[in-house]
Design a protein around this motif. Sequence first.
Motif, short mmCIF file in Angstrom:
data_model
loop_
_atom_site.label_atom_id
_atom_site.label_comp_id
_atom_site.label_asym_id
_atom_site.label_seq_id
_atom_site.Cartn_x
_atom_site.Cartn_y
_atom_site.Cartn_z
N LEU A 134 0.65 -1.21 -0.04
CA LEU A 134 0.02 0.15 -0.01
C LEU A 134 0.83 1.35 -0.01
CD1 LEU A 134 -2.84 1.21 -0.01
CD2 LEU A 134 -2.67 0.81 2.64
N LEU A 135 1.89 1.37 0.93
CA LEU A 135 2.75 2.58 0.68
C LEU A 135 3.43 2.54 -0.45
CD1 LEU A 135 4.00 2.21 4.70
CD2 LEU A 135 2.83 4.31 3.78
N LEU A 136 3.92 1.53 -1.12
CA LEU A 136 4.69 1.90 -2.21
C LEU A 136 4.06 1.96 -3.28
CD1 LEU A 136 7.83 -0.67 -0.99
CD2 LEU A 136 7.63 1.85 -0.86
N GLY A 137 2.57 1.38 -3.33
CA GLY A 137 1.96 1.56 -4.44
C GLY A 137 1.95 0.37 -5.50
N ILE A 138 2.40 -0.80 -4.99
CA ILE A 138 2.84 -1.89 -5.98
C ILE A 138 2.09 -3.00 -5.40
CG2 ILE A 138 5.08 -1.07 -6.38
CD1 ILE A 138 6.10 -3.24 -4.17
N PRO A 139 1.78 -4.07 -6.38
CA PRO A 139 0.84 -5.26 -5.95
C PRO A 139 1.50 -5.92 -4.88
CG PRO A 139 1.27 -5.12 -8.33
CD PRO A 139 2.13 -4.27 -7.91
N GLU A 140 0.71 -6.52 -3.88
CA GLU A 140 1.37 -7.24 -2.88
C GLU A 140 2.28 -8.45 -3.21
OE1 GLU A 140 -0.14 -9.29 1.21
OE2 GLU A 140 -1.47 -8.06 0.30
N GLU A 141 1.97 -9.05 -4.40
CA GLU A 141 2.90 -10.33 -4.84
C GLU A 141 4.26 -9.57 -5.15
OE1 GLU A 141 0.14 -9.11 -8.29
OE2 GLU A 141 -0.03 -9.55 -6.17
N LYS A 142 4.31 -8.38 -5.23
CA LYS A 142 5.85 -7.79 -5.84
C LYS A 142 6.53 -7.31 -4.92
CE LYS A 142 4.88 -7.18 -10.58
NZ LYS A 142 5.35 -7.26 -11.61
N VAL A 143 5.88 -7.40 -3.39
CA VAL A 143 6.64 -7.19 -2.12
C VAL A 143 7.34 -8.17 -1.84
CG1 VAL A 143 6.51 -6.60 0.20
CG2 VAL A 143 4.86 -5.44 -1.48
#
Length: 196
Positions: A134-143
Amino acid sequence: MGHREDLLDGAKRCLLEKGFARTTARDIVRESGANLASIGYHYGSKDALLAEAYVALVEEQAERFDWDAGAAGTPPGSHERLRATMRTLADSLKRPDSIWHLSIEIIAMGDRLPEIRRNLALAQRSGGRGLAALLLGIPEEKVDDDLTDTVGNFAMVLLTGLIAQNSLDPDGTPTGDQLADGLLRLVAGPAPEGGR
């Protein structure tokens, strides 16, 4: 629905009504319509069932909130996105359906519940991964693990502290904007002499 699901639903209702420490196995049985032996059969113990019910409540709350709505249209990793996300976190504590107060009770009981701490720690890590996304604005699977260990853990520590402060002093709990301003000022370092 089977006994396992009935027990989980009953345990969730008990947690919301009575909290962790005051909920008994008999309360769960009464609320679920299942029998006492089924708690041990399906979950191992009342505490393990309550821990799973708590994690389920947190997941349900996260799904109910449109966590990304406030950050929509803000650039990934930007100050605006940080500010919007901090607002969403702080505002979530004030909602009438918030279950965050249960977190403080479970944290306080953690040493007495060693058999379920591992499951709660895994849920905490999963929450951190979601907040990093959420903070980085990326899909969770990319974390990846590195982002989870840094951004995710930082966000979870901040959320846990926010929950604790709200439990002790709801009127003195910082707003999302105050949290974002504090973090940005910390990162920027001290203002020059005579400046702000």
